[in-house]
Write an enzyme that holds these catalytic residues in place. Structure first.
Site, PDB file in Angstrom:
ATOM      1  CE  LYS A  22      -2.875   1.139   3.605  1.00 34.40           C
ATOM      2  NZ  LYS A  22      -2.837   2.169   4.166  1.00 34.40           N
ATOM      3  CB  SER A  23       4.147   2.240   2.373  1.00 35.82           C
ATOM      4  OG  SER A  23       3.360   2.325   3.534  1.00 35.82           O
ATOM      5  NE  ARG A  27       6.558   6.198   0.980  1.00 39.63           N
ATOM      6  CZ  ARG A  27       5.631   6.386   1.477  1.00 39.63           C
ATOM      7  NH1 ARG A  27       4.213   5.785   1.731  1.00 39.63           N
ATOM      8  NH2 ARG A  27       5.568   6.615   3.161  1.00 39.63           N
ATOM      9  N   GLY A  94      -5.044   7.824   5.200  1.00 34.34           N
ATOM     10  CA  GLY A  94      -4.667   8.939   6.270  1.00 34.34           C
ATOM     11  C   GLY A  94      -2.780   9.183   4.746  1.00 34.34           C
ATOM     12  CD  GLN A 170       0.240   8.628   6.809  1.00 30.15           C
ATOM     13  OE1 GLN A 170      -0.352   9.028   7.639  1.00 30.15           O
ATOM     14  NE2 GLN A 170      -0.283   7.212   6.737  1.00 30.15           N
ATOM     15  CG  ASP A 316       1.093   0.174   9.671  1.00 28.82           C
ATOM     16  OD1 ASP A 316       0.391   1.275  10.422  1.00 28.82           O
ATOM     17  OD2 ASP A 316       0.995   0.717   8.222  1.00 28.82           O
ATOM     18  NE  ARG A 347      -5.234   0.006  13.610  1.00 25.50           N
ATOM     19  CZ  ARG A 347      -4.123   0.726  12.111  1.00 25.50           C
ATOM     20  NH1 ARG A 347      -3.342   0.675  12.495  1.00 25.50           N
ATOM     21  NH2 ARG A 347      -4.905   0.260  10.978  1.00 25.50           N
TER      22      ARG A 347
HETATM   23  C1  S3P Z   1       2.148   4.832   6.318  1.00 23.47           C
HETATM   24  C2  S3P Z   1       3.279   5.601   7.059  1.00 23.47           C
HETATM   25  C3  S3P Z   1       2.447   4.812   8.460  1.00 23.47           C
HETATM   26  C4  S3P Z   1       1.966   3.628   8.417  1.00 23.47           C
HETATM   27  C5  S3P Z   1       0.147   3.791   7.389  1.00 23.47           C
HETATM   28  C6  S3P Z   1       0.829   3.797   6.161  1.00 23.47           C
HETATM   29  C7  S3P Z   1       2.980   5.413   5.041  1.00 23.47           C
HETATM   30  O1  S3P Z   1       1.923   6.144   9.475  1.00 23.47           O
HETATM   31  O2  S3P Z   1       1.341   3.797   9.903  1.00 23.47           O
HETATM   32  O3  S3P Z   1      -0.487   2.441   7.164  1.00 23.47           O
HETATM   33  O4  S3P Z   1       2.924   5.003   4.120  1.00 23.47           O
HETATM   34  O5  S3P Z   1       3.906   6.463   5.185  1.00 23.47           O
HETATM   35  P1  S3P Z   1       3.187   7.545  10.138  1.00 23.47           P
HETATM   36  O6  S3P Z   1       4.134   6.415   9.543  1.00 23.47           O
HETATM   37  O7  S3P Z   1       2.522   8.357   9.520  1.00 23.47           O
HETATM   38  O8  S3P Z   1       2.999   7.091  11.179  1.00 23.47           O
END
Ligand code: S3P
Length: 437
Positions: A22-23, A27, A94, A170, A316, A347
């Protein structure tokens, strides 16, 4: 409302393809929108969160072609981005909200970003403040704390040195995206190193970065060129299957080409300390990211103490680690995880409350949990609280519990792991989804 009905599994066996990361998918989509020239993203994650990022770049005027298991994005550089005609609705995502806020801070028009009730509760001030220092104008609800966020971007921005209050990929990534459109050296220092996918991907798009320990810098303005990105399978999704194969009596499950970036593998280290048998083989590199084939087998687990910098590399995986802890002999204590209170749900509170329904003894701590593991779990009617990772973690608890388990409110699983129930069914689990739209 959709729900999962889960019965104890005696056996899980076979090979399964965990969905794309997902991350990394987010990007790739966002960098492709800034780049000049086509970007091809293979094995991307077609889940709701990433589709929100994709719809957002389309709303900014970027042409996207969906071709089987890949995306083709025709970037024309940042100057070609256009003010969106409507609100950018980022659903539950998020990562979309934070990264797009950074990207749009460097675009000279007005964008309004919002999302579902959970996303509109999540903290934004920690990002809005540094972006204001860079010269963008931003307004947000709750006295500047929460989405909807109005971004009036500016090009070029001013470079800053930001010291982040929390380790957050993030936040860091949002500021790096803004830094690409700033004049001079933008530097970001984190209290601990969060996932570094943005740092690994930017060079694939031709950008230069400086990395020194927990500090990362980008000199702007910089232009990106289109790239070809092969997305590995998501370790955070694979985690549910790995723990399931650890706690089911007879199991052997192989998951090929899973991302094993060391900023993400905290759970593998912790599970190994608990006695799990997860084999990591055939390590290789794919689009700048380490990947490997993972195989999990059943094991007797023992309790463990987790805290400090370990938390960032498993941020996560807290819900599924709580389930592993419930199955482990002895006490598990997880501390320094207060950031978990502002994820898709609180959580810490939610996992404590829901695991108690399975008969697990859990103490909720301000920054984590204490779990007395080893007693047999009994099937329960539990709720996800609209949180995808809670839903999947509780389903795995159901596979190991006596009797039937029902997890309510499971449509949220679509945000990160479409086909979760089907994948477990193919491995032999008795898990049925009902009421899906
Ligand atoms: C993510 C960063 C994490 C993670 C989120 C995905 C990302 O959040 O919890 O599910 O893709 O950068 P944080 O780094 O803001 O805690």
């Amino acid at each position: 409302m959709s729900r999962l009905t889960v019965r104890p599994a005696a056996r899980l066996a076979g090979e399964a393809a965990a969905p794309g990361d997902k991350s990394i998918t987010h990007r790739a989509i966002l960098l492709a929108a800034l780049a000049e020239g086509p970007t091809v993203i293979r094995r991307y994650l077609p889940a709701d969160d990433c589709l929100r990022s994709l719809a957002a770049i389309e709303a900014l005027g970027v042409a996207v072609k969906r071709e089987d298991a890949q995306l083709r994005i025709e970037g024309k550089g940042p100057e070609a981005l256009r003010e969106p005609a409507g609100l950018l609705d980022l659903g539950n995502s998020g990562t979309s909200l934070r990264l797009l806020t950074g990207l749009l801070a460097a675009q000279p028009f007005i964008s309004i970003l919002t999302g579902d009730a959970s996303l509109r509760r999540r903290p934004m001030r920690r990002l809005i403040e540094p972006l204001r220092q860079m010269g963008a104008e931003l307004f947000a609800w709750g006295g500047g704390e929460r989405a909807p966020v109005v971004v009036h971007g500016r090009r070029p921005l001013r470079a800053i040195h930001a010291v982040l209050p929390v380790a957050s990929a993030q936040l860091k990534s949002a500021l790096l995206l803004a830094g690409l459109g700033a004049e001079g050296d933008t530097e970001i220092t984190e209290p601990a190193r969060s996932r570094d996918h943005t740092e690994r991907m930017l060079p694939q798009f031709g950008a230069a970065l400086k990395i020194q320990g927990p500090r990362v810098g980008v000199t702007g303005p910089q232009r990106l060129r289109g790239a070809r990105i092969d997305v590995p399978a998501d370790l955070s999704s694979a985690a549910f299957v790995l723990v399931a194969a650890t706690v089911v009596p007879s199991a052997q499950v192989r998951l090929p080409a899973v991302g094993v970036n060391p900023t993400r593998t905290g759970l593998l280290d912790i599970l190994s300390a608990m006695g799990a048998k997860i084999d990591v083989a055939n390590r290789r590199e794919q689009s700048g990211e380490p990947v490997a084939d993972l195989t999990a087998r059943p094991a007797s687990l023992r309790g463990v103490t987790v805290g400090g910098e370990q938390i960032v590399a498993m941020i996560d995986e807290f819900p599924i680690l709580c389930v592993a802890a419930a199955m482990a002999e002895g006490e598990t204590v997880i501390r320094d995880a207060q950031e978990l209170r502002v994820k898709e749900s609180d959580r810490i509170a939610v996992m404590a409350a829901e695991l108690r329904k399975f008969g697990v003894a859990v103490d909720e701590l301000p920054d984590g949990v204490r779990i007395a593991g080893g007693a047999p779990l009994r099937g329960a009617v539990a709720s996800s609280h609209g949180d995808h990772r809670v839903a999947m973690a509780l389903a795995v608890a159901g596979l190991a519990a006596k009797g039937e388990t029902v997890i309510e409110d499971t449509a949220c699983i679509e945000t990160s792991f479409p086909g979760f129930a089907g994948l477990l069914q193919r491995l032999g689990a008795d898990i049925v989804e009902t009421g899906a739209a």
